[in-house]
Write a protein that holds these residues in place. Structure first.
Motif, PDB file in Angstrom:
ATOM      1  N   PHE A 115       0.858  -1.183   0.000  1.00 55.93           N
ATOM      2  CA  PHE A 115       0.000   0.000   0.000  1.00 55.93           C
ATOM      3  C   PHE A 115       0.892   1.229   0.000  1.00 55.93           C
ATOM      4  CE2 PHE A 115      -3.498   2.770   0.855  1.00 55.93           C
ATOM      5  CZ  PHE A 115      -3.014   3.718   1.747  1.00 55.93           C
ATOM      6  N   CYS A 116       0.634   2.159  -0.935  1.00 53.27           N
ATOM      7  CA  CYS A 116       1.413   3.387  -0.995  1.00 53.27           C
ATOM      8  C   CYS A 116       0.479   4.589  -1.004  1.00 53.27           C
ATOM      9  CB  CYS A 116       2.344   3.431  -2.205  1.00 53.27           C
ATOM     10  SG  CYS A 116       1.492   3.503  -3.808  1.00 53.27           S
ATOM     11  N   THR A 117       0.980   5.703  -0.456  1.00 55.20           N
ATOM     12  CA  THR A 117       0.232   6.951  -0.388  1.00 55.20           C
ATOM     13  C   THR A 117       0.536   7.793  -1.628  1.00 55.20           C
ATOM     14  OG1 THR A 117       2.016   7.631   1.072  1.00 55.20           O
ATOM     15  CG2 THR A 117      -0.066   7.048   2.101  1.00 55.20           C
ATOM     16  N   PRO A 118      -0.185   8.918  -1.838  1.00 51.60           N
ATOM     17  CA  PRO A 118       0.006   9.677  -3.071  1.00 51.60           C
ATOM     18  C   PRO A 118       1.432  10.150  -3.331  1.00 51.60           C
ATOM     19  CG  PRO A 118      -2.059  10.314  -2.066  1.00 51.60           C
ATOM     20  CD  PRO A 118      -1.387   9.403  -1.087  1.00 51.60           C
ATOM     21  N   ILE A 139       5.822   3.671   0.180  1.00 51.90           N
ATOM     22  CA  ILE A 139       5.194   2.424   0.612  1.00 51.90           C
ATOM     23  C   ILE A 139       4.996   2.494   2.124  1.00 51.90           C
ATOM     24  CG2 ILE A 139       5.466  -0.076   0.783  1.00 51.90           C
ATOM     25  CD1 ILE A 139       7.166   0.073  -1.776  1.00 51.90           C
ATOM     26  N   ARG A 140       3.742   2.507   2.548  1.00 49.75           N
ATOM     27  CA  ARG A 140       3.416   2.602   3.973  1.00 49.75           C
ATOM     28  C   ARG A 140       3.186   1.219   4.593  1.00 49.75           C
ATOM     29  NH1 ARG A 140       5.213   7.595   5.039  1.00 49.75           N
ATOM     30  NH2 ARG A 140       4.295   9.145   3.634  1.00 49.75           N
ATOM     31  N   GLU A 141       2.829   0.223   3.791  1.00 53.69           N
ATOM     32  CA  GLU A 141       2.620  -1.124   4.313  1.00 53.69           C
ATOM     33  C   GLU A 141       2.905  -2.117   3.199  1.00 53.69           C
ATOM     34  OE1 GLU A 141       1.873  -2.276   7.884  1.00 53.69           O
ATOM     35  OE2 GLU A 141       3.142  -3.275   6.457  1.00 53.69           O
ATOM     36  N   ALA A 142       3.358  -3.297   3.565  1.00 56.69           N
ATOM     37  CA  ALA A 142       3.651  -4.344   2.595  1.00 56.69           C
ATOM     38  C   ALA A 142       3.783  -5.649   3.354  1.00 56.69           C
ATOM     39  CB  ALA A 142       4.936  -4.038   1.819  1.00 56.69           C
ATOM     40  N   ASN A 143       3.605  -6.763   2.654  1.00 58.22           N
ATOM     41  CA  ASN A 143       3.827  -8.052   3.298  1.00 58.22           C
ATOM     42  C   ASN A 143       5.168  -8.628   2.857  1.00 58.22           C
ATOM     43  OD1 ASN A 143       3.263  -8.878   0.697  1.00 58.22           O
ATOM     44  ND2 ASN A 143       1.512 -10.158   1.236  1.00 58.22           N
ATOM     45  N   ASP A 144       5.562  -9.730   3.495  1.00 60.28           N
ATOM     46  CA  ASP A 144       6.858 -10.329   3.205  1.00 60.28           C
ATOM     47  C   ASP A 144       6.947 -10.828   1.774  1.00 60.28           C
ATOM     48  OD1 ASP A 144       7.168 -11.744   6.533  1.00 60.28           O
ATOM     49  OD2 ASP A 144       7.906  -9.859   5.708  1.00 60.28           O
ATOM     50  N   ALA A 145       5.796 -11.291   1.215  1.00 61.78           N
ATOM     51  CA  ALA A 145       5.805 -11.802  -0.156  1.00 61.78           C
ATOM     52  C   ALA A 145       6.232 -10.714  -1.134  1.00 61.78           C
ATOM     53  CB  ALA A 145       4.426 -12.349  -0.523  1.00 61.78           C
ATOM     54  N   TYR A 146       5.749  -9.496  -0.921  1.00 63.88           N
ATOM     55  CA  TYR A 146       6.139  -8.397  -1.815  1.00 63.88           C
ATOM     56  C   TYR A 146       7.604  -8.027  -1.610  1.00 63.88           C
ATOM     57  CZ  TYR A 146       6.574  -3.789  -3.860  1.00 63.88           C
ATOM     58  OH  TYR A 146       7.006  -2.726  -4.604  1.00 63.88           O
ATOM     59  N   ALA A 147       8.060  -8.008  -0.344  1.00 61.31           N
ATOM     60  CA  ALA A 147       9.459  -7.669  -0.089  1.00 61.31           C
ATOM     61  C   ALA A 147      10.394  -8.680  -0.747  1.00 61.31           C
ATOM     62  CB  ALA A 147       9.703  -7.596   1.416  1.00 61.31           C
ATOM     63  N   ARG A 148      10.079  -9.998  -0.605  1.00 63.67           N
ATOM     64  CA  ARG A 148      10.939 -11.028  -1.209  1.00 63.67           C
ATOM     65  C   ARG A 148      10.945 -10.919  -2.725  1.00 63.67           C
ATOM     66  NH1 ARG A 148       8.348 -14.253   2.720  1.00 63.67           N
ATOM     67  NH2 ARG A 148       6.955 -15.082   1.109  1.00 63.67           N
ATOM     68  N   LEU A 149       9.811 -10.572  -3.307  1.00 62.31           N
ATOM     69  CA  LEU A 149       9.716 -10.445  -4.761  1.00 62.31           C
ATOM     70  C   LEU A 149      10.742  -9.447  -5.293  1.00 62.31           C
ATOM     71  CD1 LEU A 149       8.090 -11.017  -7.406  1.00 62.31           C
ATOM     72  CD2 LEU A 149       6.642  -9.092  -6.786  1.00 62.31           C
ATOM     73  N   GLY A 163      13.585  -8.603  -3.539  1.00 63.64           N
ATOM     74  CA  GLY A 163      14.910  -8.834  -2.974  1.00 63.64           C
ATOM     75  C   GLY A 163      15.198  -8.065  -1.711  1.00 63.64           C
ATOM     76  N   PHE A 164      14.137  -7.725  -0.945  1.00 66.66           N
ATOM     77  CA  PHE A 164      14.314  -6.973   0.295  1.00 66.66           C
ATOM     78  C   PHE A 164      13.617  -7.701   1.437  1.00 66.66           C
ATOM     79  CE2 PHE A 164      16.054  -3.106  -1.472  1.00 66.66           C
ATOM     80  CZ  PHE A 164      15.540  -3.057  -2.765  1.00 66.66           C
ATOM     81  N   THR A 165      13.842  -7.212   2.650  1.00 69.99           N
ATOM     82  CA  THR A 165      13.014  -7.604   3.786  1.00 69.99           C
ATOM     83  C   THR A 165      11.879  -6.597   3.909  1.00 69.99           C
ATOM     84  OG1 THR A 165      14.213  -6.280   5.412  1.00 69.99           O
ATOM     85  CG2 THR A 165      15.053  -8.500   4.972  1.00 69.99           C
ATOM     86  N   ARG A 166      10.830  -6.939   4.686  1.00 71.93           N
ATOM     87  CA  ARG A 166       9.704  -6.036   4.851  1.00 71.93           C
ATOM     88  C   ARG A 166      10.142  -4.711   5.475  1.00 71.93           C
ATOM     89  NH1 ARG A 166       6.229  -5.062   9.112  1.00 71.93           N
ATOM     90  NH2 ARG A 166       4.180  -4.227   8.545  1.00 71.93           N
ATOM     91  N   ASP A 167      11.040  -4.743   6.489  1.00 73.80           N
ATOM     92  CA  ASP A 167      11.482  -3.514   7.128  1.00 73.80           C
ATOM     93  C   ASP A 167      12.243  -2.616   6.162  1.00 73.80           C
ATOM     94  OD1 ASP A 167      12.166  -5.043  10.370  1.00 73.80           O
ATOM     95  OD2 ASP A 167      10.325  -4.215   9.496  1.00 73.80           O
ATOM     96  N   GLN A 168      12.965  -3.222   5.197  1.00 70.78           N
ATOM     97  CA  GLN A 168      13.690  -2.410   4.220  1.00 70.78           C
ATOM     98  C   GLN A 168      12.753  -1.737   3.226  1.00 70.78           C
ATOM     99  OE1 GLN A 168      16.224  -5.552   2.748  1.00 70.78           O
ATOM    100  NE2 GLN A 168      17.980  -4.862   3.972  1.00 70.78           N
ATOM    101  N   VAL A 169      11.573  -2.316   3.013  1.00 72.00           N
ATOM    102  CA  VAL A 169      10.628  -1.776   2.036  1.00 72.00           C
ATOM    103  C   VAL A 169       9.857  -0.589   2.597  1.00 72.00           C
ATOM    104  CG1 VAL A 169       8.461  -2.274   0.839  1.00 72.00           C
ATOM    105  CG2 VAL A 169      10.359  -3.884   0.691  1.00 72.00           C
ATOM    106  N   LEU A 170       9.435  -0.694   3.859  1.00 69.81           N
ATOM    107  CA  LEU A 170       8.566   0.327   4.445  1.00 69.81           C
ATOM    108  C   LEU A 170       9.271   1.675   4.506  1.00 69.81           C
ATOM    109  CD1 LEU A 170       6.884  -1.640   7.368  1.00 69.81           C
ATOM    110  CD2 LEU A 170       6.090  -1.313   5.016  1.00 69.81           C
ATOM    111  N   ARG A 208      10.063   3.565   1.939  1.00 62.65           N
ATOM    112  CA  ARG A 208      10.769   3.904   0.706  1.00 62.65           C
ATOM    113  C   ARG A 208       9.774   4.034  -0.436  1.00 62.65           C
ATOM    114  NH1 ARG A 208      15.782  -0.213   0.403  1.00 62.65           N
ATOM    115  NH2 ARG A 208      16.278   1.088  -1.419  1.00 62.65           N
ATOM    116  N   THR A 209      10.191   4.652  -1.514  1.00 59.87           N
ATOM    117  CA  THR A 209       9.283   4.889  -2.627  1.00 59.87           C
ATOM    118  C   THR A 209       9.157   3.649  -3.499  1.00 59.87           C
ATOM    119  OG1 THR A 209      11.006   5.699  -4.107  1.00 59.87           O
ATOM    120  CG2 THR A 209       9.940   7.315  -2.660  1.00 59.87           C
ATOM    121  N   VAL A 210       8.055   3.587  -4.252  1.00 55.88           N
ATOM    122  CA  VAL A 210       7.849   2.491  -5.190  1.00 55.88           C
ATOM    123  C   VAL A 210       8.975   2.472  -6.222  1.00 55.88           C
ATOM    124  CG1 VAL A 210       6.279   1.511  -6.894  1.00 55.88           C
ATOM    125  CG2 VAL A 210       5.357   2.616  -4.856  1.00 55.88           C
TER     126      VAL A 210
END
Length: 693
Positions: free
Chosen positions: A32-35, A39-49, A51-58, A60-62
């Motif tokens: 989920f990303c804001t305007p 990225i304000r929220e994501a699951n582990d499946a998206y982070a792995r897709l 090459g990141f961990t979930r904490d590394q994704v939150l 940061r920008t798309v």
């Protein structure tokens, strides 16, 4: 009294656990990303897709997570989703450690309770295996691509032409037996006519139809299906079938709802946040607009609360304790919420309320009740106790004030409430102030600028007036010393007092200059009257004491003149101790070695200064006016003064009661063991000219 112990309760652990479980229930990638594309929220499946961990994704920008190439050809679709359009597409993705995979992707706009778009939720599904099947079969190609969803194909008579295994399992029938059967035989005629037939008819007319449908499983569990009906055309272009794809979106819809709610909730305290507060305010302003409201809306009050002395909690006990303090305050203020009172944390140590009442008296009474509860709020941590308290400002918004003059936007209403809060803060805090019109703000700003101009001129011309307020021994020993008070003649002929002068100087960064002038004037008078041997005290600001230039000036001015230093008392307000750095404390100790005495002014306002008091830097404790007021009739104040006297006695420090305006307080102060008193009820202040003694 509300009391929060130092251990505190865990903050939002239950909320975070529920949120995480909803996300992880979606095995496919979700974010989920804001305007702002963060990225304000994501699951582990998206982070792995990616090459990141979930904490590394939150956070940061798309663009950063997806990479320039992928983001570049998806940016246009994402922009359309932020414009409110649901976007479905398929794309190849390079998955780290796996290789190229084919994904079915959906960008789903997420809206808040008012229907305003607050972000986009992206859902993906790996359909590589389906992509690699026989695409030559046009009718079955798209069906196979959605193999994990429920898929059916109906002819124009509503008979099943094709059913996949997922759909057959839903109905509990073999797939082969369903082909040729009418849909209404399985779902019932009534439900078919009410829920399904209208959409099928639209599809047979050539329209692609999307809808959500709520059904129940045999076990009674509710399931939300996202259904798409696609017209299937023959070689002549005529629609002779409808392909129906149903996807279970129960968890994703709940996630979207949860994300929507989280955008309106303060992460720390769990109460509403600034976004929710502004939505409430916008709704009420719209209700007052005759152009949009169905009937005349009721006026309402907008309240701002700014905590007094909160910075000291963080500086003394740490930010963790500060967070727990804010949670306790939020609980205290939220106790007043209800159908007509709405409470939010606006940010930092500021809270807001919207009160659905056009009675300013009722709103003020509510504000005073909130303030009283905050004054009774105490927070204990690591052997220290911090007292609550706030500056409260409010404004009333009524139809006759807003329309027909073009309306009052949200920012202007918030500004008015904020100005009222600032006025309460400038007046000393722990009080309620009302501002009722924008003209008052402009007038206050003009007055402030005029006062600043007069202060700056007085600094250059030496035009301040000094008065001496006697500090008298309550045991009959006469005047112990005098406190020096600054006053300033305003253009209208009135005299501004020290509180106004210091407040304006503080807000405009002129405190060091002001204190330099005061020290110069005081020492000049003391040197001119060396035979008098009288002692004087003067208030200095924390910011001046922390100013290296001011410290050097004061040290040079006193030099080694111990006789002069021994006649000088420096008063530091309890609130100013927050600002003092290590160099400031070194300066104060140096001054005390010369003979200068230091008084702790305004003790009892609720700041945690016990460490500094125990360090032996102070020679007097001056009891704050709030504790001295109504002392004869107020048992709570009497108990508070008793506690201060006991503390001072333990430390071997004399006490001074400030601003004694009622003579009935004097015998009570003597009885409680207070050593000195000053104020109108003791002896009035008198002018202190340069030639006087």
């Amino acid at each position: 009294m509300v009391k929060v112990e130092g251990g505190g309760r865990p903050i939002n652990h239950e909320t975070e656990s529920l949120h995480a479980s909803i996300l992880e229930a979606c095995g496919d990638p979700v974010y989920f990303c804001t305007p702002d594309r963060i990225i304000r929220e994501a699951n582990d499946a998206y982070a792995r897709l990616n090459g990141f961990t979930r904490d590394q994704v939150l956070g940061r920008t798309v663009r950063e997570i997806a990479g320039e190439g992928v983001y570049g050809h998806r940016a246009e679709r994402l922009a359309r989703a932020f414009a409110g359009e649901s976007i479905d597409f398929q794309d190849w993705v390079e998955v780290p450690g796996i290789g190229r995979r084919f994904y079915d992707v959906r960008y789903q706009p997420v809206r808040d309770a008012r229907g305003e778009l607050i972000g986009v939720a992206a859902f993906g599904r790996d359909i590589t295996g389906m992509k690699e099947t026989d695409e030559a079969l046009r009718l079955y190609g798209s069906i196979v691509l959605q193999m994990s969803d429920r898929i059916s194909v109906f002819d124009r008579e509503f008979r099943f032409l094709f059913v996949n295994e997922s759909n057959a399992r839903w109905y509990g029938l073999p797939r082969e037996e369903m082909v040729g059967h009418y849909l209404y035989d399985l779902v019932g005629v009534e439900r078919f006519e009410r829920e399904l037939r209208p959409s099928l008819e639209r599809c047979f007319s050539g329209e692609t139809v999307d809808l959500d449908l709520l059904t129940r499983k045999p076990d009674g569990r509710e399931v939300i299906w996202s259904i798409r009906l696609e017209p299937f055309r023959n070689d002549a272009g005529a629609v002779d079938a409808a392909m129906v794809m149903s996807r279970d979106v129960t968890e994703t819809r709940r996630l979207a709802h949860r994300l929507e709610r989280l955008t309106l909730e303060d992460d720390l305290t769990g109460i509403a946040n600034r976004r929710a507060f502004e939505q409430w305010l916008g709704n009420r302003l719209a209700a007052l607009d005759p152009r949009t409201a169905l009937d005349g809306g009721q006026g309402f009050g907008v309240v701002f609360l700014d905590l007094d002395g909160f910075k000291l909690v963080n500086d003394t006990a740490g930010h963790g304790a500060g967070d727990r303090f804010l949670v306790g305050v939020a609980d205290c203020v939220s106790a007043f919420s209800g159908s007509a009172v709405h409470v939010a944390r606006i940010g930092g140590d500021e809270f807001g309320m919207i009160v659905d009442s056009d009675d300013s008296v009722a709103v003020k009474v509510l504000c005073e009740r909130v303030l009283a509860d905050l004054n009774d709020f105490h927070f204990a941590v690591d052997g220290m106790t911090f007292r609550g308290g706030a500056s409260v400002g409010f404004t009333m918004v009524r139809p006759e004030e807003v329309f027909p003059a073009g309306g009052r936007d949200i920012s202007r209403v918030l500004q008015l409430a904020d100005q009222a809060c600032l006025a309460a803060k400038a007046a000393g805090g722990r009080r309620v102030v009302q501002l009722s019109a924008n003209a008052e703000i402009a007038q206050r700003q003009r007055d402030e600028l005029r006062h600043l101009t007069v202060i700056e001129k007085a600094l250059s011309d030496g035009a301040f007036h000094l008065e001496q307020m006697p500090v008298v021994a309550l045991d009959g020993g006469g005047t112990a010393f005098h406190e020096v008070l600054m006053r300033l003649a305003l253009p209208d002929g009135t005299l501004a007092g020290p509180n106004m002068i210091s407040a304006v100087a503080e807000r405009h960064g002129r405190t060091s200059e002001l204190d330099t002038w005061l020290v110069t004037a005081v020492l000049e008078r003391l040197c001119a009257n060396r035979d008098a041997r009288d002692c004087v005290s003067m208030n200095l600001s924390g910011s001046a004491i922390c100013d290296e230039r001011f410290g050097a000036f004061l040290g040079d001015r006193l030099g080694d003149d111990r006789d002069l230093a021994g006649r000088l008392i420096i008063e530091l307000g309890e609130a100013d101790l927050v600002q003092l750095d290590n160099a400031a404390w070194i300066l104060l100790r140096h001054l005390r070695r010369l003979g200068v005495r230091v008084a702790l002014d305004g003790f009892g306002r609720g700041f945690g200064v016990m460490t500094q008091v125990r360090d032996g830097i102070f020679d007097f404790i001056k009891i704050d006016r709030l504790l001295v007021a109504d002392l004869a009739d107020e048992p709570v104040n009497r108990a508070a003064v008793t506690g201060v006297v006991a503390l001072a006695r333990t430390l071997g420090l004399p006490t001074v009661a400030e601003h004694v305006s009622d003579a009935t307080a004097l015998p009570v102060l003597r009885e409680l063991g207070v050593h000195y008193a000053q104020g109108k009820a003791v002896r009035p202040a008198r002018a202190w000219p340069l030639a006087g003694g």
